[in-house]
Write an enzyme that holds these catalytic residues in place. Structure first.
Site, PDB file in Angstrom:
ATOM      1  N   HIS A 219       4.889 -19.343 -36.474  1.00 30.99           N
ATOM      2  CA  HIS A 219       4.523 -20.747 -36.647  1.00 30.99           C
ATOM      3  C   HIS A 219       3.142 -21.097 -36.105  1.00 30.99           C
ATOM      4  CE1 HIS A 219       5.747 -20.907 -32.422  1.00 30.99           C
ATOM      5  NE2 HIS A 219       5.031 -22.001 -32.323  1.00 30.99           N
TER       6      HIS A 219
HETATM    7  C1  UD1 Z   1       3.895 -27.291 -32.040  1.00 35.62           C
HETATM    8  C2  UD1 Z   1       2.991 -26.967 -30.857  1.00 35.62           C
HETATM    9  C3  UD1 Z   1       3.108 -25.481 -30.517  1.00 35.62           C
HETATM   10  C4  UD1 Z   1       4.545 -25.090 -30.289  1.00 35.62           C
HETATM   11  C5  UD1 Z   1       5.385 -25.516 -31.492  1.00 35.62           C
HETATM   12  C6  UD1 Z   1       6.840 -25.244 -31.245  1.00 35.62           C
HETATM   13  C7  UD1 Z   1       0.889 -28.244 -30.641  1.00 35.62           C
HETATM   14  C8  UD1 Z   1      -0.575 -28.224 -30.906  1.00 35.62           C
HETATM   15  N1  UD1 Z   1       1.587 -27.237 -31.203  1.00 35.62           N
HETATM   16  O1  UD1 Z   1       3.432 -26.556 -33.160  1.00 35.62           O
HETATM   17  O2  UD1 Z   1       2.373 -25.224 -29.331  1.00 35.62           O
HETATM   18  O3  UD1 Z   1       4.612 -23.697 -30.133  1.00 35.62           O
HETATM   19  O4  UD1 Z   1       5.229 -26.918 -31.718  1.00 35.62           O
HETATM   20  O5  UD1 Z   1       7.561 -25.112 -32.432  1.00 35.62           O
HETATM   21  O6  UD1 Z   1       1.367 -29.116 -29.982  1.00 35.62           O
HETATM   22  N2  UD1 Z   1       6.767 -30.099 -39.193  1.00 35.62           N
HETATM   23  C9  UD1 Z   1       7.871 -30.533 -39.866  1.00 35.62           C
HETATM   24  N3  UD1 Z   1       8.945 -30.960 -39.139  1.00 35.62           N
HETATM   25  C10 UD1 Z   1       8.973 -30.989 -37.799  1.00 35.62           C
HETATM   26  C11 UD1 Z   1       7.835 -30.541 -37.120  1.00 35.62           C
HETATM   27  C12 UD1 Z   1       6.736 -30.100 -37.816  1.00 35.62           C
HETATM   28  O7  UD1 Z   1       7.904 -30.541 -41.094  1.00 35.62           O
HETATM   29  O8  UD1 Z   1       9.980 -31.376 -37.209  1.00 35.62           O
HETATM   30  C13 UD1 Z   1       5.580 -29.622 -39.949  1.00 35.62           C
HETATM   31  C14 UD1 Z   1       4.671 -30.775 -40.359  1.00 35.62           C
HETATM   32  O9  UD1 Z   1       4.080 -30.457 -41.577  1.00 35.62           O
HETATM   33  C15 UD1 Z   1       3.626 -30.777 -39.254  1.00 35.62           C
HETATM   34  C16 UD1 Z   1       3.478 -29.277 -39.000  1.00 35.62           C
HETATM   35  O10 UD1 Z   1       4.797 -28.760 -39.141  1.00 35.62           O
HETATM   36  O11 UD1 Z   1       2.409 -31.370 -39.628  1.00 35.62           O
HETATM   37  C17 UD1 Z   1       2.916 -28.923 -37.640  1.00 35.62           C
HETATM   38  O12 UD1 Z   1       3.672 -29.585 -36.627  1.00 35.62           O
HETATM   39  P1  UD1 Z   1       3.036 -29.741 -35.155  1.00 35.62           P
HETATM   40  O13 UD1 Z   1       4.026 -30.379 -34.271  1.00 35.62           O
HETATM   41  O14 UD1 Z   1       1.678 -30.333 -35.228  1.00 35.62           O
HETATM   42  O15 UD1 Z   1       2.793 -28.247 -34.726  1.00 35.62           O
HETATM   43  P2  UD1 Z   1       3.780 -27.016 -34.623  1.00 35.62           P
HETATM   44  O16 UD1 Z   1       3.263 -25.946 -35.509  1.00 35.62           O
HETATM   45  O17 UD1 Z   1       5.183 -27.436 -34.756  1.00 35.62           O
HETATM   46  N1  UDP Z   2      14.474 -21.344 -31.622  1.00 41.90           N
HETATM   47  C1  UDP Z   2      15.622 -21.890 -32.175  1.00 41.90           C
HETATM   48  N2  UDP Z   2      15.799 -21.762 -33.528  1.00 41.90           N
HETATM   49  C2  UDP Z   2      14.907 -21.141 -34.323  1.00 41.90           C
HETATM   50  C3  UDP Z   2      13.737 -20.586 -33.743  1.00 41.90           C
HETATM   51  C4  UDP Z   2      13.545 -20.709 -32.381  1.00 41.90           C
HETATM   52  O1  UDP Z   2      16.464 -22.436 -31.469  1.00 41.90           O
HETATM   53  O2  UDP Z   2      15.141 -21.061 -35.534  1.00 41.90           O
HETATM   54  C5  UDP Z   2      14.248 -21.515 -30.160  1.00 41.90           C
HETATM   55  C6  UDP Z   2      14.116 -20.217 -29.395  1.00 41.90           C
HETATM   56  O3  UDP Z   2      15.367 -19.834 -28.884  1.00 41.90           O
HETATM   57  C7  UDP Z   2      13.131 -20.567 -28.287  1.00 41.90           C
HETATM   58  C8  UDP Z   2      12.320 -21.721 -28.854  1.00 41.90           C
HETATM   59  O4  UDP Z   2      13.025 -22.177 -30.004  1.00 41.90           O
HETATM   60  O5  UDP Z   2      13.804 -21.029 -27.125  1.00 41.90           O
HETATM   61  C9  UDP Z   2      10.949 -21.258 -29.242  1.00 41.90           C
HETATM   62  O6  UDP Z   2      10.311 -22.277 -29.932  1.00 41.90           O
HETATM   63  P1  UDP Z   2       9.050 -22.052 -30.844  1.00 41.90           P
HETATM   64  O7  UDP Z   2       8.954 -20.642 -31.241  1.00 41.90           O
HETATM   65  O8  UDP Z   2       9.100 -23.091 -31.911  1.00 41.90           O
HETATM   66  O9  UDP Z   2       7.843 -22.494 -29.882  1.00 41.90           O
HETATM   67  P2  UDP Z   2       7.046 -21.746 -28.713  1.00 41.90           P
HETATM   68  O10 UDP Z   2       8.003 -21.165 -27.755  1.00 41.90           O
HETATM   69  O11 UDP Z   2       6.164 -20.750 -29.361  1.00 41.90           O
HETATM   70  O12 UDP Z   2       6.230 -22.844 -28.128  1.00 41.90           O
END
Ligand code: UD1
Ligand code: UDP
Length: 374
Positions: A219
């Site tokens: 992601h």
């Molecule tokens: C964010 C965090 C990242 C973290 C991740 C956990 C920042 C800069 N990034 O990344 O550090 O590892 O969360 O998963 O804060 N979207 C959906 N539904 C949701 C959430 C996101 O459709 O519930 C899609 C949207 O198109 C959105 C894109 O994902 O614009 C990015 O979401 P965003 O929260 O900006 O960043 P993540 O990649 O989720």
């Molecule tokens: N996770 C989850 N379901 C999924 C993928 C990840 O519950 O389909 C959980 C996983 O167990 C971990 C956390 O989400 O605790 C990690 O989140 P993510 O990879 O989105 O973000 P990051 O840790 O890189 O910030």
């Protein structure tokens, strides 16, 4: 005045990693309230975890989604405006943020700015950063900027390891502010495994019980928003599948789903895409996998704690402890390096010590806060 805590969170990993501290507050009758920024909003990225981890309904929900990756100032700024209103009204003694997201940066900046008004508002608001002292040393990552800022603004830094503590101190943070507490992911993992006992496993639902498989998550902005890097990673995965003849299960983050569609990239059938899973199901998938392939921070920690080897699909890690104990390898995105890293991790013994603590991090964090805020 009695201590009143405020938990600010907004994404899947923040909900998971804050959950043990929130549960402990309930158990110990410590006054608190929660603010959900709305950064993650899809059911399977947010609500599912609040329900599964038996957390109370957020007291405030800001509904602030990111508009686009290049609009992070806008995202953070809109959160700050609303956070300020709530914090001025609720007047918590300590604001807790966890990790390195835009929600963390907004919470950290807002609480610190309010604390500068102490002399004329009487508001003595402290900031606590949970999972402090992590560094990838890659400032092209939004997360690196967010964690540096949070660490340098915080009054309390809760470092998961000794190494993380040393990093913060080496950057000039006062030693007295930093406590080594382990990572709350271990508390959450123990709770998640407990909740899963007696429930039907996702492995049987997916027909994976009998056969070996690998787990994939992706992601990161630098991977999934970059067509070339994303294609290289998928090439690497294809090589592994071909050689080891094992399926790959891929619970797909919505960001990745959107980018694959926009780039018109097709995923081969040997990579089995499923919707993002709940925490219990994800832990079952992780624990049962031969190998985790991921660019996630949490997955590097969890797989290490579960005794499952990990190949990190990034150029750096802020979790070097996982590499040092032999649980993880940083493969970058070159297909050959990814395939070679998988070969290595699949052939080595799974024998290492979890470096992230015993699962009592929530208790340790609250002990520090309670001692200081009587
Ligand atoms: C964010 C965090 C990242 C973290 C991740 C956990 C920042 C800069 N990034 O990344 O550090 O590892 O969360 O998963 O804060 N979207 C959906 N539904 C949701 C959430 C996101 O459709 O519930 C899609 C949207 O198109 C959105 C894109 O994902 O614009 C990015 O979401 P965003 O929260 O900006 O960043 P993540 O990649 O989720
Ligand atoms: N996770 C989850 N379901 C999924 C993928 C990840 O519950 O389909 C959980 C996983 O167990 C971990 C956390 O989400 O605790 C990690 O989140 P993510 O990879 O989105 O973000 P990051 O840790 O890189 O910030």
């Amino acid at each position: 005045m009695k201590m009143k805590l405020c938990f600010v969170f907004g994404t899947r990993p923040e909900i998971i990693k804050m959950s043990p501290i929130i549960r402990k507050c309930i158990e110990n009758k410590i006054p608190f309230f929660t603010i959900h920024s709305g950064q993650h909003y899809s059911h399977k990225m947010s609500r599912l975890f609040i329900d599964e981890l038996q957390l109370p309904e957020p007291d405030h929900h800001l509904d602030i989604k990111s508009k686009a990756p290049h609009r992070q100032g806008d995202h953070t700024g809109r959160m700050m405006i609303e956070l300020e209103e709530i914090l001025l009204d609720e007047r918590p003694s300590v604001v807790l943020v966890q990790g390195d997201t835009n929600t963390v940066l907004a919470g950290a900046l807002t609480a610190s700015k309010i604390s500068t008004t102490k002399s004329f508002t009487g508001l003595n608001m402290k900031l606590a950063h949970v999972e402090a002292g992590l560094r990838s040393y890659d400032r092209t990552m939004p997360e690196e900027i967010n964690r540096i800022m949070a660490d340098h603004l915080a009054d309390y830094l809760f470092a998961p390891t000794r190494n993380a503590k040393d990093i913060a101190i080496s950057e000039g943070v006062k030693r007295s502010k930093v406590s080594v507490t382990g990572n709350t992911i271990i508390d959450a993992l123990n709770h998640g495994l407990e909740l899963g006992k007696g429930k039907k496993s996702i492995l049987s639902k997916l027909g994976l019980k009998e056969n070996p498989y690998m787990l994939l998550t992706l992601h990161r902005q630098e991977n999934v928003d970059d067509r070339g890097r994303l294609q290289k990673i998928l090439q690497g995965i294809r090589r592994i599948v071909k050689k080891h003849k094992m399926p790959v299960v891929f619970p797909m983050h919505p960001r990745t789903a959107k980018k694959l569609k926009a780039f018109g990239i097709k995923i081969p059938p040997s990579i089995r895409i499923i919707k993002p899973c709940g925490f219990i199901a994800f832990l079952q998938l992780e624990a049962g996998a031969c190998l985790a392939l991921s660019d996630s921070g949490g997955v590097q920690e969890e797989s290490c704690a579960l005794g499952v080897p990990c190949v990190t699909l990034r150029d750096s890690t802020e979790r070097p402890e996982t590499v040092e104990v032999g649980a993880n390898i940083i493969a970058g995105v070159d297909p050959e390096s990814i395939a070679a890293a998988a070969d290595k991790m699949l052939s080595e013994k799974r024998k290492w010590k979890n470096p992230f603590g015993r699962g009592d991090s929530a208790e340790r964090i609250l002990k520090v806060l309670e001692k200081d805020n009587k």
